[in-house]
Every structure is written in C-alpha cells, then in structure tokens.
Write an enzyme that holds these catalytic residues in place. Structure first.
Site, PDB file in Angstrom:
ATOM      1  N   ALA A 240       0.835  -1.204   0.000  1.00 41.16           N
ATOM      2  CA  ALA A 240       0.000   0.000   0.000  1.00 41.16           C
ATOM      3  C   ALA A 240       0.870   1.254   0.000  1.00 41.16           C
ATOM      4  O   ALA A 240       0.530   2.263  -0.629  1.00 41.16           O
ATOM      5  CB  ALA A 240      -0.925  -0.003   1.222  1.00 41.16           C
TER       6      ALA A 240
ATOM      7  N   GLY B 164       2.132   1.563  -3.438  1.00 43.09           N
ATOM      8  CA  GLY B 164       0.960   1.816  -4.273  1.00 43.09           C
ATOM      9  C   GLY B 164       0.469   3.241  -4.157  1.00 43.09           C
ATOM     10  O   GLY B 164       0.006   3.838  -5.141  1.00 43.09           O
ATOM     11  N   ASP B 165       0.564   3.809  -2.968  1.00 45.92           N
ATOM     12  CA  ASP B 165       0.166   5.196  -2.748  1.00 45.92           C
ATOM     13  C   ASP B 165       0.993   6.132  -3.615  1.00 45.92           C
ATOM     14  O   ASP B 165       0.462   7.060  -4.254  1.00 45.92           O
ATOM     15  CB  ASP B 165       0.330   5.530  -1.268  1.00 45.92           C
ATOM     16  CG  ASP B 165       0.022   6.990  -0.954  1.00 45.92           C
ATOM     17  OD1 ASP B 165      -0.989   7.500  -1.455  1.00 45.92           O
ATOM     18  OD2 ASP B 165       0.799   7.626  -0.223  1.00 45.92           O
ATOM     19  N   SER B 166       2.298   5.905  -3.664  1.00 43.01           N
ATOM     20  CA  SER B 166       3.172   6.773  -4.465  1.00 43.01           C
ATOM     21  C   SER B 166       2.927   6.578  -5.959  1.00 43.01           C
ATOM     22  O   SER B 166       2.961   7.543  -6.727  1.00 43.01           O
ATOM     23  CB  SER B 166       4.641   6.501  -4.131  1.00 43.01           C
ATOM     24  OG  SER B 166       5.016   5.183  -4.500  1.00 43.01           O
TER      25      SER B 166
ATOM     26  N   GLU C 270      -0.301   8.408  -6.879  1.00 40.46           N
ATOM     27  CA  GLU C 270      -0.104   9.850  -6.965  1.00 40.46           C
ATOM     28  C   GLU C 270       0.707  10.223  -8.202  1.00 40.46           C
ATOM     29  O   GLU C 270       0.487  11.276  -8.809  1.00 40.46           O
ATOM     30  CB  GLU C 270       0.581  10.395  -5.707  1.00 40.46           C
ATOM     31  CG  GLU C 270       0.734  11.906  -5.733  1.00 40.46           C
ATOM     32  CD  GLU C 270       1.071  12.512  -4.385  1.00 40.46           C
ATOM     33  OE1 GLU C 270       1.561  13.654  -4.375  1.00 40.46           O
ATOM     34  OE2 GLU C 270       0.834  11.859  -3.351  1.00 40.46           O
TER      35      GLU C 270
END
Length: 238
Positions: free
Chosen positions: A107, A110-112, A115
């Site tokens: 996660a 995945g967040d980066s 974005e």
C-alpha cells in the site's frame, strides 16, 4: 563595594543564562495568518471530495479528472523514452510479492504510484502550479480512491486474484490520523486496499496496472486514448 556590585551583576547574568529554553525543533510549523478572504468566510474554489459511494459521486470524481484544451492532433507517443520502455521506474523482480512484502508495504508503494499517475494525468495541458496541486490533491484523497474502487467492483473487471489482494489490503491497521477521523475507518481501509492492489500490480504486471488506471480515467504515456476522449467531451460540453 565595586567588587560586590560586579559579583551581583555576574549573578544576574548567570540567572538569565541558565534559564530553561524550549528545545529546537527543525520541522516545527507555524500557523499562517488568515487572509481577508478566509476571515470573511468566502467559499474556496479548490476541488474537494466529500462523497458517499454512488454512480453520481463517481461522475464527480470523473469530473475532477477531466482536462480542457486538449488538442486532437496530439501525436501518439513512442513506447520508449530515452531508451526506457516505460515511464514508471522499474520494479524489483518479485514473483510472489505477498510472500516477501506485507500489505502495508504494498500500500505504501501503491500510494506513491497512484499519486504519480495523478500528477502525470494533470501535466498536460499545463496548469498553474497552485491549480495543478489542487487537482492532484483532490483525486488522491481517500474519499476519491474509495469511489474509484467501488466503480471497479461494480464494473466487475477485477480477477479473483486481484479481489483477494483487495481483501488482504483492507485489513491493514492504521493509526487514528486526521485522514481517518475525517473520512472514517471504512473509507480509509477501502482506499488502502486499492493502494495495495496498485502496489501489487506494479510489482507483477505493469500492463495490467496501466489498464486498470486507464479504466479509472487516468492517462498514460503509452496511449493518447484518454486525451482524445477529453477532447471529444470538451466539444460536447461546449
């Protein structure tokens, strides 16, 4: 007498020198003074997402991803750039990410990646940096991620393996941050599960990742399909 006065002055200075001081904090932030507009309570023009999952709300998130002034004569970009096959950084070669990483790690990456897609999406046509940041921040909020995830589930486009990764990522435990308090634990957990899936696909299947992100409305370097769709939409609205 002079010696006594001198000693008294020294003691006075010493008392000031030995007073306890607040510790130095290099990352300390200070509240900015409110502007006249903020004091008057005028409505902000920044994009915002406070949503309950529904088809109508998906349209609101989709509207955040629309761009204007897209030229239809944009040429198709090459599959390589400066010798690199893709615009994303190369992922480490991992056959079974779930045996190496926990859901929180996937996660996190995945967040980066999510974005990065958002920033890439609004890179063209060029925007003022303030608007660029406002648009990106609106679609990376967990409320928007939750709506996009529900759209994927409703369209039934995910494989059983991908749904299993979502269930795995949904169980990530998180601290009670401002985001959790604002959006609620359920929305935050679902958004985390989408980030986990994005991290998983980044490590295992980038073409599938681009397919999923394109379906959600993000453009990629490998295709101008989304750009042309935006152009057609702008003509219809106009």
């Amino acid at each position: 007498m002079a010696i006594s006065a001198t000693m008294s002055a020294l003691r006075m200075r010493a008392s000031y020198d030995t007073e306890q001081r607040l510790p130095y904090t290099p990352h300390r932030t200070y509240n900015k003074p409110k502007t006249s507009i903020e004091k008057s309570g005028a409505a902000s023009s920044k994009p915002s997402v406070n949503l309950v999952v529904s088809s109508e709300n998906f349209e609101k998130v989709a509207a955040l991803l629309r761009r204007s002034d897209v030229k239809k004569d944009v040429e198709k970009e090459e599959d390589t750039y400066m010798g690199y096959e893709r615009w994303l950084p190369s992922a480490p070669k991992v056959k079974k990410p779930r045996s190496v990483y926990n859901a929180a790690s996937l996660a996190y990456i995945g967040d980066s990646i999510y974005e990065l897609y958002a920033r890439r999406h609004f890179l063209f046509p060029p925007l003022a940096i303030e608007e660029f940041n406002d648009r990106v921040m609106a679609v990376v909020r967990c409320e928007a991620q939750d709506v996009l995830l529900q759209k994927l589930l409703q369209d039934d486009v995910l494989t059983e393996t991908e749904r299993d990764v979502l269930r795995w990522g949904k169980n990530i435990g998180g601290a009670k941050t401002k985001t959790v308090r604002r959006a609620g634990a359920a929305v935050y957990n679902r958004a985390s599960s989408l980030e986990t899936l994005i991290g998983f696909l980044y490590l295992t299947n980038i073409p599938r990742l681009e397919e999923i992100m394109t379906r959600l409305g993000f453009s990629t370097d490998s295709s101008t399909h989304a750009l042309l769709e935006d152009s057609e939409h702008s003509k219809k609205v106009g």
